[in-house]
Design a protein around this motif. Structure first.
Motif, PDB file in Angstrom:
ATOM      1  N   GLY A   1      -6.384  12.214  -2.314  1.00 33.79           N
ATOM      2  CA  GLY A   1      -5.446  12.995  -1.509  1.00 33.79           C
ATOM      3  C   GLY A   1      -4.319  12.124  -1.010  1.00 33.79           C
ATOM      4  O   GLY A   1      -3.686  11.400  -1.779  1.00 33.79           O
ATOM      5  N   ARG A   2      -4.115  12.140   0.310  1.00 30.56           N
ATOM      6  CA  ARG A   2      -3.001  11.387   0.887  1.00 30.56           C
ATOM      7  C   ARG A   2      -3.258   9.881   0.836  1.00 30.56           C
ATOM      8  O   ARG A   2      -4.386   9.437   0.688  1.00 30.56           O
ATOM      9  CB  ARG A   2      -2.701  11.859   2.302  1.00 30.56           C
ATOM     10  N   ALA A   3      -2.191   9.128   0.993  1.00 22.62           N
ATOM     11  CA  ALA A   3      -2.260   7.662   0.940  1.00 22.62           C
ATOM     12  C   ALA A   3      -2.389   7.102   2.352  1.00 22.62           C
ATOM     13  O   ALA A   3      -1.511   7.308   3.189  1.00 22.62           O
ATOM     14  CB  ALA A   3      -1.016   7.098   0.259  1.00 22.62           C
ATOM     15  N   PHE A   4      -3.494   6.414   2.614  1.00 22.57           N
ATOM     16  CA  PHE A   4      -3.741   5.745   3.889  1.00 22.57           C
ATOM     17  C   PHE A   4      -4.821   4.696   3.648  1.00 22.57           C
ATOM     18  O   PHE A   4      -5.455   4.678   2.588  1.00 22.57           O
ATOM     19  CB  PHE A   4      -4.167   6.737   4.981  1.00 22.57           C
ATOM     20  N   HIS A   5      -5.047   3.828   4.618  1.00 21.94           N
ATOM     21  CA  HIS A   5      -6.086   2.795   4.476  1.00 21.94           C
ATOM     22  C   HIS A   5      -7.336   3.310   5.178  1.00 21.94           C
ATOM     23  O   HIS A   5      -7.408   3.340   6.407  1.00 21.94           O
ATOM     24  CB  HIS A   5      -5.607   1.462   5.077  1.00 21.94           C
ATOM     25  N   SER A   6      -8.327   3.710   4.391  1.00 22.02           N
ATOM     26  CA  SER A   6      -9.547   4.317   4.922  1.00 22.02           C
ATOM     27  C   SER A   6     -10.540   3.259   5.411  1.00 22.02           C
ATOM     28  O   SER A   6     -10.369   2.061   5.175  1.00 22.02           O
ATOM     29  CB  SER A   6     -10.211   5.158   3.830  1.00 22.02           C
ATOM     30  N   GLU A   7     -11.611   3.718   6.061  1.00 23.55           N
ATOM     31  CA  GLU A   7     -12.671   2.797   6.489  1.00 23.55           C
ATOM     32  C   GLU A   7     -13.301   2.106   5.281  1.00 23.55           C
ATOM     33  O   GLU A   7     -13.621   0.922   5.337  1.00 23.55           O
ATOM     34  CB  GLU A   7     -13.726   3.542   7.296  1.00 23.55           C
ATOM     35  N   ALA A   8     -13.479   2.841   4.190  1.00 23.89           N
ATOM     36  CA  ALA A   8     -14.023   2.232   2.962  1.00 23.89           C
ATOM     37  C   ALA A   8     -13.065   1.171   2.431  1.00 23.89           C
ATOM     38  O   ALA A   8     -13.505   0.104   1.973  1.00 23.89           O
ATOM     39  CB  ALA A   8     -14.286   3.299   1.899  1.00 23.89           C
ATOM     40  N   ASP A   9     -11.764   1.442   2.503  1.00 20.98           N
ATOM     41  CA  ASP A   9     -10.770   0.449   2.071  1.00 20.98           C
ATOM     42  C   ASP A   9     -10.869  -0.814   2.919  1.00 20.98           C
ATOM     43  O   ASP A   9     -10.792  -1.925   2.402  1.00 20.98           O
ATOM     44  CB  ASP A   9      -9.342   1.009   2.183  1.00 20.98           C
ATOM     45  N   ASP A  10     -11.043  -0.630   4.224  1.00 17.59           N
ATOM     46  CA  ASP A  10     -11.194  -1.781   5.119  1.00 17.59           C
ATOM     47  C   ASP A  10     -12.432  -2.594   4.739  1.00 17.59           C
ATOM     48  O   ASP A  10     -12.385  -3.812   4.668  1.00 17.59           O
ATOM     49  CB  ASP A  10     -11.327  -1.328   6.579  1.00 17.59           C
ATOM     50  N   GLU A  11     -13.535  -1.901   4.501  1.00 22.80           N
ATOM     51  CA  GLU A  11     -14.802  -2.580   4.213  1.00 22.80           C
ATOM     52  C   GLU A  11     -14.806  -3.289   2.867  1.00 22.80           C
ATOM     53  O   GLU A  11     -15.324  -4.392   2.738  1.00 22.80           O
ATOM     54  CB  GLU A  11     -15.956  -1.576   4.263  1.00 22.80           C
TER      55      GLU A  11
ATOM     56  N   ASN B   1      -7.311  -9.039  12.179  1.00 24.16           N
ATOM     57  CA  ASN B   1      -8.147  -8.450  11.129  1.00 24.16           C
ATOM     58  C   ASN B   1      -8.002  -6.927  11.067  1.00 24.16           C
ATOM     59  O   ASN B   1      -8.958  -6.205  10.820  1.00 24.16           O
ATOM     60  CB  ASN B   1      -9.613  -8.852  11.284  1.00 24.16           C
ATOM     61  N   GLU B   2      -6.789  -6.445  11.287  1.00 21.15           N
ATOM     62  CA  GLU B   2      -6.501  -5.019  11.203  1.00 21.15           C
ATOM     63  C   GLU B   2      -5.441  -4.791  10.137  1.00 21.15           C
ATOM     64  O   GLU B   2      -4.495  -5.571  10.008  1.00 21.15           O
ATOM     65  CB  GLU B   2      -5.989  -4.492  12.545  1.00 21.15           C
TER      66      GLU B   2
ATOM     67  N   ALA C   1     -12.147  -4.176   0.941  1.00 26.46           N
ATOM     68  CA  ALA C   1     -10.904  -4.854   0.561  1.00 26.46           C
ATOM     69  C   ALA C   1     -11.218  -6.167  -0.149  1.00 26.46           C
ATOM     70  O   ALA C   1     -12.089  -6.930   0.268  1.00 26.46           O
ATOM     71  CB  ALA C   1     -10.044  -5.114   1.788  1.00 26.46           C
ATOM     72  N   ILE C   2     -10.509  -6.412  -1.210  1.00 31.52           N
ATOM     73  CA  ILE C   2     -10.702  -7.629  -2.004  1.00 31.52           C
ATOM     74  C   ILE C   2      -9.925  -8.783  -1.373  1.00 31.52           C
ATOM     75  O   ILE C   2     -10.416  -9.900  -1.303  1.00 31.52           O
ATOM     76  CB  ILE C   2     -10.253  -7.383  -3.452  1.00 31.52           C
ATOM     77  N   VAL C   3      -8.720  -8.502  -0.916  1.00 31.32           N
ATOM     78  CA  VAL C   3      -7.905  -9.520  -0.258  1.00 31.32           C
ATOM     79  C   VAL C   3      -8.209  -9.476   1.232  1.00 31.32           C
ATOM     80  O   VAL C   3      -8.200  -8.415   1.841  1.00 31.32           O
ATOM     81  CB  VAL C   3      -6.394  -9.312  -0.541  1.00 31.32           C
ATOM     82  N   ARG C   4      -8.517 -10.638   1.813  1.00 34.03           N
ATOM     83  CA  ARG C   4      -8.974 -10.665   3.206  1.00 34.03           C
ATOM     84  C   ARG C   4      -8.258 -11.709   4.054  1.00 34.03           C
ATOM     85  O   ARG C   4      -8.673 -11.977   5.165  1.00 34.03           O
ATOM     86  CB  ARG C   4     -10.481 -10.946   3.266  1.00 34.03           C
ATOM     87  N   HIS C   5      -7.199 -12.321   3.563  1.00 32.53           N
ATOM     88  CA  HIS C   5      -6.499 -13.341   4.338  1.00 32.53           C
ATOM     89  C   HIS C   5      -5.362 -12.709   5.140  1.00 32.53           C
ATOM     90  O   HIS C   5      -4.845 -11.657   4.776  1.00 32.53           O
ATOM     91  CB  HIS C   5      -5.961 -14.445   3.416  1.00 32.53           C
TER      92      HIS C   5
END
Length: 157
Positions: free
Chosen positions: A90-100, A139-140, A102-106
């Motif tokens: 659906g719409r484009a946003f950063h979900s909780e699953a995306d946060d958890e 970390n947000e 995420a491949i890039v973490r720096h």
């Protein structure tokens, strides 16, 4: 502010991969890679990397073997991950699953999300459609502009 430069071909390849996942009703992720040395900006995206991934309609994650293959590729080619780009149903946003997952973490990492499995995305409207996020020192994932002179992505011919 991290800024990237992409070619139209980079955007087209990214969109094609994400749409193929969408045709199976799956989110997909690709990684934009660039030279590991140098700190010039904008940083050029030189490779669109599609890792092996576990996907479903509302998430993606990389299994350990895929992460090892990615690290081997990065070392061998002397590249680094500049951004991750993925799709949503659906719409484009950063979900909780995306946060958890995420491949890039720096701090300063970029994560771009395209809506509707990139069904209506083209290289010409990529900047309008993508929701872009940067990882803060807290970390947000913070929303940032995608295109234009102050955005995180510039398109070159």
């Amino acid at each position: 502010m991290t800024a990237l430069s992409c070619t139209t071909d980079t955007l087209a390849r990214t969109i094609d991969i994400l749409r193929a996942g969408g045709a199976r009703s799956e989110e997909r992720v690709v990684l934009w890679l660039g030279p590991a040395s140098g700190i010039r900006e904008p940083m050029p995206v030189t490779e669109v990397y599609e890792p092996d991934q576990i996907t479903d309609i509302d998430y993606f994650k990389l299994p350990p073997a895929s992460l090892r293959a990615l690290m081997t590729h990065l070392r061998g080619a002397r590249l680094k991950i500049l951004a991750q780009v993925h799709s949503h149903p659906g719409r484009a946003f950063h979900s909780e699953a995306d946060d958890e997952w995420a491949i890039v973490r720096h701090v300063g990492a970029l994560s771009l999300v395209l809506p509707e499995f990139a069904r209506n995305t083209t290289p010409a409207n990529f900047a309008e459609q993508a929701a872009s996020y940067r990882l803060s020192s807290e970390n947000e994932w913070v929303r940032v502009p995608t295109g234009g002179p102050d955005g995180c992505i510039g398109v070159v011919a």
